[in-house]
Write a protein that holds these residues in place. Structure first.
Motif, PDB file in Angstrom:
ATOM      1  N   SER A  31       0.698  -1.069  -0.020  1.00 60.85           N
ATOM      2  CA  SER A  31       0.093  -0.237  -0.045  1.00 60.85           C
ATOM      3  C   SER A  31       0.950   1.216   0.093  1.00 60.85           C
ATOM      4  O   SER A  31       2.051   1.260   0.268  1.00 60.85           O
ATOM      5  N   GLY A  32       0.170   2.361  -0.122  1.00 59.91           N
ATOM      6  CA  GLY A  32       1.107   3.718  -0.099  1.00 59.91           C
ATOM      7  C   GLY A  32       1.289   4.203  -1.611  1.00 59.91           C
ATOM      8  O   GLY A  32       0.747   3.774  -2.632  1.00 59.91           O
ATOM      9  N   ASP A  33       1.546   5.538  -1.375  1.00 62.82           N
ATOM     10  CA  ASP A  33       1.782   6.408  -2.617  1.00 62.82           C
ATOM     11  C   ASP A  33       3.186   6.817  -2.780  1.00 62.82           C
ATOM     12  O   ASP A  33       3.552   7.197  -1.926  1.00 62.82           O
ATOM     13  N   PRO A  34       3.915   6.554  -3.820  1.00 61.79           N
ATOM     14  CA  PRO A  34       5.516   6.893  -3.697  1.00 61.79           C
ATOM     15  C   PRO A  34       5.670   8.371  -3.638  1.00 61.79           C
ATOM     16  O   PRO A  34       6.559   8.706  -3.194  1.00 61.79           O
ATOM     17  N   ALA A  35       4.613   9.076  -4.195  1.00 70.36           N
ATOM     18  CA  ALA A  35       4.614  10.660  -3.998  1.00 70.36           C
ATOM     19  C   ALA A  35       4.698  10.843  -2.383  1.00 70.36           C
ATOM     20  O   ALA A  35       5.424  12.096  -1.851  1.00 70.36           O
ATOM     21  N   GLY A  36       4.066  10.088  -1.663  1.00 68.42           N
ATOM     22  CA  GLY A  36       4.257  10.359  -0.316  1.00 68.42           C
ATOM     23  C   GLY A  36       5.421  10.460   0.728  1.00 68.42           C
ATOM     24  O   GLY A  36       5.758  10.728   1.514  1.00 68.42           O
ATOM     25  N   SER A  37       6.382   9.604  -0.218  1.00 71.70           N
ATOM     26  CA  SER A  37       7.941   9.418   0.321  1.00 71.70           C
ATOM     27  C   SER A  37       8.711  10.541   0.009  1.00 71.70           C
ATOM     28  O   SER A  37       9.882  10.614   0.522  1.00 71.70           O
ATOM     29  N   LEU A  38       8.154  11.473  -0.478  1.00 71.15           N
ATOM     30  CA  LEU A  38       9.221  12.616  -0.956  1.00 71.15           C
ATOM     31  C   LEU A  38       9.487  13.455   0.265  1.00 71.15           C
ATOM     32  O   LEU A  38       8.510  13.458   1.186  1.00 71.15           O
ATOM     33  N   PRO A  39      10.537  14.032   0.611  1.00 72.85           N
ATOM     34  CA  PRO A  39      11.057  14.787   1.858  1.00 72.85           C
ATOM     35  C   PRO A  39       9.968  15.768   2.136  1.00 72.85           C
ATOM     36  O   PRO A  39       9.542  16.636   1.172  1.00 72.85           O
ATOM     37  N   SER A  40       9.842  16.228   3.347  1.00 73.96           N
ATOM     38  CA  SER A  40       9.290  17.476   3.636  1.00 73.96           C
ATOM     39  C   SER A  40       9.746  18.643   2.952  1.00 73.96           C
ATOM     40  O   SER A  40      10.941  18.914   2.822  1.00 73.96           O
ATOM     41  N   GLY A  41       8.875  19.487   2.454  1.00 75.04           N
ATOM     42  CA  GLY A  41       9.280  20.684   1.667  1.00 75.04           C
ATOM     43  C   GLY A  41       9.220  20.340   0.160  1.00 75.04           C
ATOM     44  O   GLY A  41       9.398  21.486  -0.500  1.00 75.04           O
ATOM     45  N   PHE A  42       9.081  19.197  -0.189  1.00 78.72           N
ATOM     46  CA  PHE A  42       9.121  18.963  -1.772  1.00 78.72           C
ATOM     47  C   PHE A  42       7.883  18.022  -2.211  1.00 78.72           C
ATOM     48  O   PHE A  42       7.941  17.300  -3.261  1.00 78.72           O
ATOM     49  N   ALA A  43       6.861  18.427  -1.303  1.00 78.61           N
ATOM     50  CA  ALA A  43       5.608  17.580  -1.835  1.00 78.61           C
ATOM     51  C   ALA A  43       5.130  18.067  -3.366  1.00 78.61           C
ATOM     52  O   ALA A  43       5.171  19.209  -3.719  1.00 78.61           O
ATOM     53  N   HIS A  44       4.743  17.011  -4.150  1.00 76.53           N
ATOM     54  CA  HIS A  44       4.510  17.169  -5.675  1.00 76.53           C
ATOM     55  C   HIS A  44       5.654  17.986  -6.085  1.00 76.53           C
ATOM     56  O   HIS A  44       5.376  18.551  -7.272  1.00 76.53           O
ATOM     57  N   ASP A  45       6.736  17.580  -5.844  1.00 74.79           N
ATOM     58  CA  ASP A  45       8.104  18.262  -6.706  1.00 74.79           C
ATOM     59  C   ASP A  45       9.186  17.263  -6.847  1.00 74.79           C
ATOM     60  O   ASP A  45      10.345  17.591  -6.284  1.00 74.79           O
ATOM     61  N   ARG A  46       8.955  16.215  -7.345  1.00 72.92           N
ATOM     62  CA  ARG A  46      10.023  15.283  -7.442  1.00 72.92           C
ATOM     63  C   ARG A  46      10.918  15.591  -8.415  1.00 72.92           C
ATOM     64  O   ARG A  46      12.017  15.450  -7.911  1.00 72.92           O
ATOM     65  N   LEU A  47      10.742  16.466  -9.404  1.00 69.47           N
ATOM     66  CA  LEU A  47      11.807  16.780 -10.235  1.00 69.47           C
ATOM     67  C   LEU A  47      12.841  17.758  -9.575  1.00 69.47           C
ATOM     68  O   LEU A  47      14.010  17.813  -9.598  1.00 69.47           O
ATOM     69  N   GLY A  48      12.241  18.781  -8.689  1.00 71.94           N
ATOM     70  CA  GLY A  48      12.770  19.489  -8.006  1.00 71.94           C
ATOM     71  C   GLY A  48      13.878  19.049  -7.025  1.00 71.94           C
ATOM     72  O   GLY A  48      14.970  19.273  -6.694  1.00 71.94           O
ATOM     73  N   TYR A  49      13.298  17.835  -6.371  1.00 72.60           N
ATOM     74  CA  TYR A  49      14.084  17.213  -5.408  1.00 72.60           C
ATOM     75  C   TYR A  49      15.334  16.383  -5.971  1.00 72.60           C
ATOM     76  O   TYR A  49      16.349  16.527  -5.676  1.00 72.60           O
ATOM     77  N   LEU A  50      14.891  15.711  -7.167  1.00 68.60           N
ATOM     78  CA  LEU A  50      15.808  14.943  -8.052  1.00 68.60           C
ATOM     79  C   LEU A  50      17.073  15.825  -8.335  1.00 68.60           C
ATOM     80  O   LEU A  50      17.964  15.294  -8.274  1.00 68.60           O
ATOM     81  N   LEU A  51      16.678  17.100  -8.913  1.00 73.22           N
ATOM     82  CA  LEU A  51      17.946  17.957  -9.436  1.00 73.22           C
ATOM     83  C   LEU A  51      18.702  18.430  -8.099  1.00 73.22           C
ATOM     84  O   LEU A  51      19.991  18.743  -8.133  1.00 73.22           O
ATOM     85  N   SER A  52      17.828  18.562  -6.931  1.00 68.58           N
ATOM     86  CA  SER A  52      18.654  19.075  -5.958  1.00 68.58           C
ATOM     87  C   SER A  52      19.812  17.837  -5.337  1.00 68.58           C
ATOM     88  O   SER A  52      20.817  18.235  -4.512  1.00 68.58           O
TER      89      SER A  52
END
Length: 512
Positions: A453-474
């Motif tokens: 169960s679960g949504d992969p997007a929910g594992s993004l760190p705090s402050g990067f919700a719905h911004d996977r590309l931004g986190y990936l580039l960081s």
């Protein structure tokens, strides 16, 4: 030790004459406690809920234990200054070890200028007063450069700061736990047995943080030739400090979970908020909205604890800087980096040039992160913590397998301590390091697969919700730059690699 290939450059053979043996067994144990017990991520683990304790114990057995056995053998069998740089060099060659070492070294100024600075500033603001505008930058700079001064001092003097830090941890955590007992008796606790049920979502979210807080065993070995008896003291210190580290890390997480409801635990200030809440037993109250007001003795206790926490995170940074800077200076003096950075002070026996460069980089990270995130400290904390873990763990991908490679490559070397089942001991921590790197680059990978169960997007760190590309580039852009810097360092070390050991001292000086 004659069986070990001895191909250090003449420059390093000269620089090592500035080292002084002043690193004793008790110093090594304190060093390890400061390296292993990180106070900056206690809130991050607690924010994931009680299952964090389950995964903490799981990794204590399947990562921390084999990792300790691995370093006990390498540190006692190959007791050279530079520690993991030398182990990786003997196993995979100077070029690979040199690039690897740059990643290991750079993780420290990123961590110190990033997560440790923001935890220190946040703690100050919660217990004392807010730091508006430029004052926040100034406070961060003061924090970083106090640590720099300690690292620059002769090791026989500077080593006392990790000792103070180890004592501060024990006192702070002990006081917190005693206060938790008083608070729980008065107000009750928030944990139930079913809350401890582990899940894969929790596992992928926690493993990077938990594994990161379990690393540091190799750090004293970066000063191996400043130890009085590394072949005896390294395994002993690892055994004692390893058990204590699990207790000192797990206990405050449990205490935080007992006194704060899950919704009130933040990844940045969770432990700090828990301290404020429990200290109300000495004076103060918790309002209906969760805000805490400390008065009288409670306010005094809070301020003392805040200073202890700031000392704790400062000594973590100092300890890692002492080790990482030494290993980088050894690599540079050995031809895997620019000779300018391979200089050890004849007066202090410390790599002053690398120390200063690290502090400058920490300051740049602090300023840049504040500017880029526009004061969003939670986003700053998440991005920099992920990068610090990534750079460290890429270096471990080669350092850990060195145990197995050197068993086969140099079987004749005397090993005062031999790890059982060397292949498994090397494979287990390497697996968790690789898994952690994958989760850092792409958080949530595997969530929702095979019926979980679960949504992969929910594992993004705090402050990067719905911004996977931004986190990936960081993560990927700085990592690529770090690897490129490692290659550049190796190219700049070419003249040093041509320095023969037979050169007289004046020849070495002339080449500078």
């Amino acid at each position: 030790m004659a069986a070990i290939p001895d191909d250090f450059t003449g420059r390093w053979e000269h620089e090592k004459t500035h080292l002084r043996k002043s690193f004793f067994r008790l110093d090594i144990a304190a060093f390890l406690i400061c390296a292993l017990v990180g106070l900056d991520t206690l809130g991050t683990v607690a924010a994931k809920g009680p299952q964090g304790l389950v995964w903490l114990l799981f990794l204590a057995v399947f990562f921390f234990l084999p990792y300790g056995l691995l370093v006990a053998e390498l540190g006692s069998s190959f007791p050279f200054e530079g520690g993991p740089y030398v182990w990786t060099k003997l196993a995979f060659g100077r070029f690979t070890a040199g690039v690897n070492q740059v990643l290991y070294w750079l993780s420290n100024p990123v961590w110190l200028g990033g997560t440790l600075t923001i935890v220190a500033v946040t703690t100050w603001e919660k217990f004392f007063f807010d730091l508006p505008g430029a004052w926040k930058y100034l406070a961060g700079a003061i924090f970083i450069w106090i640590g720099a001064l300690a690292v620059l001092l002769a090791f026989r003097v500077g080593k006392w700061l990790p000792t103070i830090g180890a004592v501060a941890r024990v006192v702070l955590i002990g006081t917190f736990l005693f206060s938790v007992i008083l608070y729980g008796a008065k107000h009750g606790v928030h944990l139930r047995g079913r809350d401890f049920k582990p899940s894969y979502v929790g596992f992928v979210g926690l493993v990077p943080i938990l594994v990161y807080n379990y690393v540091g065993f190799e750090l004293p070995s970066t000063a191996a030739e400043e130890m009085t008896a590394p072949q005896r003291d390294v395994p002993f210190a690892i055994a004692r400090s390893g058990v204590l580290a699990v207790l000192l890390y797990g206990a405050p997480i449990l205490g935080t979970l007992l006194v704060l409801p899950g919704s009130a635990i933040g990844s940045l200030g969770g432990f700090v908020d828990a301290c404020k809440a429990v200290f109300t037993v000495y004076g103060g109250h918790v309002a209906a909205n969760g805000s805490v007001t400390l008065t009288g003795a409670g306010s005094v206790m809070g301020k003392i604890a805040a200073i202890g926490l700031i000392i704790g995170v400062l000594t973590s940074g100092v300890t890692w800087s002492m080790g990482g800077d030494r290993a980088q200076a050894v690599a540079c003096a050995d031809g895997a980096g620019p000779a300018f950075l391979g200089k050890f002070s004849a007066r202090f026996g410390t790599p002053i040039r690398v120390n200063l460069l690290s502090s400058v980089l920490s300051t740049v990270v602090m300023v840049a992160a504040f500017l880029i995130t526009k004061g969003d400290t939670q986003k700053y904390f998440s991005a920099v913590l992920g990068l610090a873990i990534s750079t460290t763990f890429i270096s471990y991908m080669l350092a850990f397998p060195s145990l197995y490679v050197l068993r086969r490559k140099l079987p004749e070397v005397e090993r005062p301590y031999r790890s059982p089942v060397a292949g498994l001991v090397a494979a287990l921590p390497t697996f968790f390091v690789v898994f952690t790197l994958v989760q850092l680059v792409w958080p949530g990978l595997g969530v929702g697969w095979f019926g979980t169960s679960g949504d992969p997007a929910g594992s993004l760190p705090s402050g990067f919700a719905h911004d996977r590309l931004g986190y990936l580039l960081s993560q990927l852009v700085p990592l690529a730059l770090c690897v490129g810097l490692g290659v550049l360092f190796y190219v700049l070390g070419t003249p040093t690699r041509r320095t023969r050991r037979a050169e007289p001292e004046h020849g070495d000086v002339a080449n500078r």
